[in-house]
Scaffold this active site. Structure first.
Site, PDB file in Angstrom:
ATOM      1  N   ALA A  12       0.850  -1.194   0.000  1.00  0.00           N
ATOM      2  CA  ALA A  12       0.000   0.000   0.000  1.00  0.00           C
ATOM      3  C   ALA A  12       0.883   1.241   0.000  1.00  0.00           C
ATOM      4  O   ALA A  12       2.103   1.168   0.155  1.00  0.00           O
ATOM      5  CB  ALA A  12      -0.909   0.011   1.236  1.00  0.00           C
ATOM      6  N   ARG A  34       3.215  -7.871   4.418  1.00  0.00           N
ATOM      7  CA  ARG A  34       2.508  -8.835   5.268  1.00  0.00           C
ATOM      8  C   ARG A  34       1.267  -9.404   4.598  1.00  0.00           C
ATOM      9  O   ARG A  34       0.780 -10.453   4.983  1.00  0.00           O
ATOM     10  CB  ARG A  34       2.119  -8.158   6.592  1.00  0.00           C
ATOM     11  CG  ARG A  34       3.299  -7.779   7.467  1.00  0.00           C
ATOM     12  CD  ARG A  34       2.869  -7.030   8.723  1.00  0.00           C
ATOM     13  NE  ARG A  34       2.353  -5.703   8.401  1.00  0.00           N
ATOM     14  CZ  ARG A  34       1.100  -5.324   8.538  1.00  0.00           C
ATOM     15  NH1 ARG A  34       0.187  -6.174   8.983  1.00  0.00           N
ATOM     16  NH2 ARG A  34       0.728  -4.096   8.234  1.00  0.00           N
ATOM     17  N   ASP A  60       6.682 -10.201   7.688  1.00  0.00           N
ATOM     18  CA  ASP A  60       6.687  -8.992   8.498  1.00  0.00           C
ATOM     19  C   ASP A  60       8.143  -8.690   8.812  1.00  0.00           C
ATOM     20  O   ASP A  60       8.863  -9.568   9.310  1.00  0.00           O
ATOM     21  CB  ASP A  60       5.897  -9.247   9.787  1.00  0.00           C
ATOM     22  CG  ASP A  60       5.672  -7.996  10.627  1.00  0.00           C
ATOM     23  OD1 ASP A  60       6.576  -7.128  10.648  1.00  0.00           O
ATOM     24  OD2 ASP A  60       4.619  -7.897  11.277  1.00  0.00           O
ATOM     25  N   TYR A 153       7.465   7.343  18.278  1.00  0.00           N
ATOM     26  CA  TYR A 153       7.516   7.356  16.821  1.00  0.00           C
ATOM     27  C   TYR A 153       8.641   8.271  16.345  1.00  0.00           C
ATOM     28  O   TYR A 153       9.439   7.889  15.473  1.00  0.00           O
ATOM     29  CB  TYR A 153       6.175   7.802  16.223  1.00  0.00           C
ATOM     30  CG  TYR A 153       6.230   7.910  14.720  1.00  0.00           C
ATOM     31  CD1 TYR A 153       6.418   6.773  13.935  1.00  0.00           C
ATOM     32  CD2 TYR A 153       6.127   9.145  14.071  1.00  0.00           C
ATOM     33  CE1 TYR A 153       6.505   6.859  12.543  1.00  0.00           C
ATOM     34  CE2 TYR A 153       6.208   9.238  12.692  1.00  0.00           C
ATOM     35  CZ  TYR A 153       6.396   8.096  11.928  1.00  0.00           C
ATOM     36  OH  TYR A 153       6.485   8.184  10.558  1.00  0.00           O
ATOM     37  N   LYS A 157      12.144   7.386  14.166  1.00  0.00           N
ATOM     38  CA  LYS A 157      12.533   8.024  12.911  1.00  0.00           C
ATOM     39  C   LYS A 157      13.837   8.815  13.055  1.00  0.00           C
ATOM     40  O   LYS A 157      14.589   8.966  12.079  1.00  0.00           O
ATOM     41  CB  LYS A 157      11.397   8.909  12.385  1.00  0.00           C
ATOM     42  CG  LYS A 157      10.215   8.105  11.842  1.00  0.00           C
ATOM     43  CD  LYS A 157      10.632   7.197  10.679  1.00  0.00           C
ATOM     44  CE  LYS A 157       9.472   6.482  10.035  1.00  0.00           C
ATOM     45  NZ  LYS A 157       9.873   5.643   8.889  1.00  0.00           N
ATOM     46  N   GLY A 184       6.762  15.071   4.988  1.00  0.00           N
ATOM     47  CA  GLY A 184       5.817  15.626   5.941  1.00  0.00           C
ATOM     48  C   GLY A 184       4.500  14.864   5.813  1.00  0.00           C
ATOM     49  O   GLY A 184       4.507  13.642   5.685  1.00  0.00           O
ATOM     50  N   THR A 188      -1.920   8.525   3.153  1.00  0.00           N
ATOM     51  CA  THR A 188      -1.898   7.101   2.801  1.00  0.00           C
ATOM     52  C   THR A 188      -2.689   6.392   3.900  1.00  0.00           C
ATOM     53  O   THR A 188      -3.503   7.014   4.579  1.00  0.00           O
ATOM     54  CB  THR A 188      -0.454   6.564   2.761  1.00  0.00           C
ATOM     55  OG1 THR A 188       0.131   6.715   4.058  1.00  0.00           O
ATOM     56  CG2 THR A 188       0.394   7.313   1.740  1.00  0.00           C
ATOM     57  N   GLU A 189      -2.419   5.114   4.115  1.00  0.00           N
ATOM     58  CA  GLU A 189      -3.044   4.399   5.234  1.00  0.00           C
ATOM     59  C   GLU A 189      -2.380   4.739   6.570  1.00  0.00           C
ATOM     60  O   GLU A 189      -2.789   4.231   7.612  1.00  0.00           O
ATOM     61  CB  GLU A 189      -2.944   2.886   5.007  1.00  0.00           C
ATOM     62  CG  GLU A 189      -3.792   2.366   3.865  1.00  0.00           C
ATOM     63  CD  GLU A 189      -3.679   0.852   3.724  1.00  0.00           C
ATOM     64  OE1 GLU A 189      -2.827   0.246   4.410  1.00  0.00           O
ATOM     65  OE2 GLU A 189      -4.444   0.277   2.934  1.00  0.00           O
TER      66      GLU A 189
END
Length: 252
Positions: A12, A34, A60, A153, A157, A184, A188-189
């Site tokens: 995706a 996955r 995964d 998170y 990163k 930025g 998306t999902e």
């Protein structure tokens, strides 16, 4: 044989867009993810449309043994990887550190940092043997600036940013390029995953401005990958016009 690109998280978003773009440019593809049904559907579509060869790795990236086993099981011809796009990554939750979910933390660190390392360990050794290659890591504006409730998170990163710099130094004697792309807001999902399927909350993330889309980032990655042999784009930050920083978005 055509050049080969290996793309993680290809089911995706940015990963899928990269698959479409590199197939259009004549690359054979190793697509990992996955969701096997999505991989098979995408592989068939790209083979038919662009007449490229496609190999699939259904795993995964958090599963170290599966990553190593599946990649090393590929036939020798598939180990001539020209470009590795470490795209697999995610965010889980948006809570202050004192309220954070430990399982969310594990999933982010295991995917964004350890998963990237597992894949890179295998493929970088192929590239060393082949005498060339290009590793492109998907970072984030969250790896440049920390924002409220982004704690773990952002840390994951920032780690990708540091790893990209470290890889660039370590692989320098082998002529292997290492680049980082730091987007930025991209629709998306990503936000759906962060908010665990809450589509309404995810939609609000992008209300009132035009975010980037997956193909915007795929085209940036293609630009990086298509530079001459003597040129490496170390790091590039890509933002929507309406976004000035991690927390500064102009909404109408």
């Amino acid at each position: 044989m055509a050049k080969i690109v290996l793309i993680t998280g290809a089911t995706a978003g940015i990963g899928e867009a990269c698959a479409q773009l590199f197939a259009r440019e004549g690359y054979n593809l190793i697509l990992t993810g996955r969701r096997l049904d999505r991989l098979e559907k995408l592989a068939a579509k790209l083979h038919k449309k662009h007449n490229v060869e496609v190999a699939i790795g259904n795993f995964d990236v958090r599963d170290r043994e599966q990553v190593i086993t599946d990649l090393e099981a590929l036939p020798a011809k598939w180990k001539k990887v020209s470009v590795l796009i470490n795209n697999a990554g995610l965010s889980q939750g948006l809570d202050p550190v004192q309220n954070g979910d430990l399982d969310d933390w594990d999933r982010m660190i295991d995917t964004n940092v350890k998963g990237l390392l597992y894949v890179t360990k295998v493929v970088s050794n192929w590239m060393i043997k082949n005498g060339s290659g290009h590793i492109i890591n998907l970072g984030s504006i969250a790896g440049k600036e920390v924002y409220p409730n982004g704690n773990v998170y952002c840390a994951s990163k920032f780690a990708v940013d540091a790893l990209s710099r470290g890889m660039r130094i370590d692989l320098l004697p082998h002529g292997i390029k290492v680049s980082s792309v730091d987007p930025g807001a991209v629709e998306t999902e990503f936000s759906e995953v962060r908010f665990k399927g809450d589509k309404e909350r995810a939609k609000k993330t992008y209300e009132g401005f035009e975010p980037l889309n997956a193909m915007d980032i795929a085209e940036t990655i293609w630009f990086i990958a298509s530079r001459p042999k003597n040129v490496n784009i170390n790091d590039i930050v890509v933002m929507p016009t309406a976004q000035a920083s991690a927390t500064n978005i102009f909404r109408h």
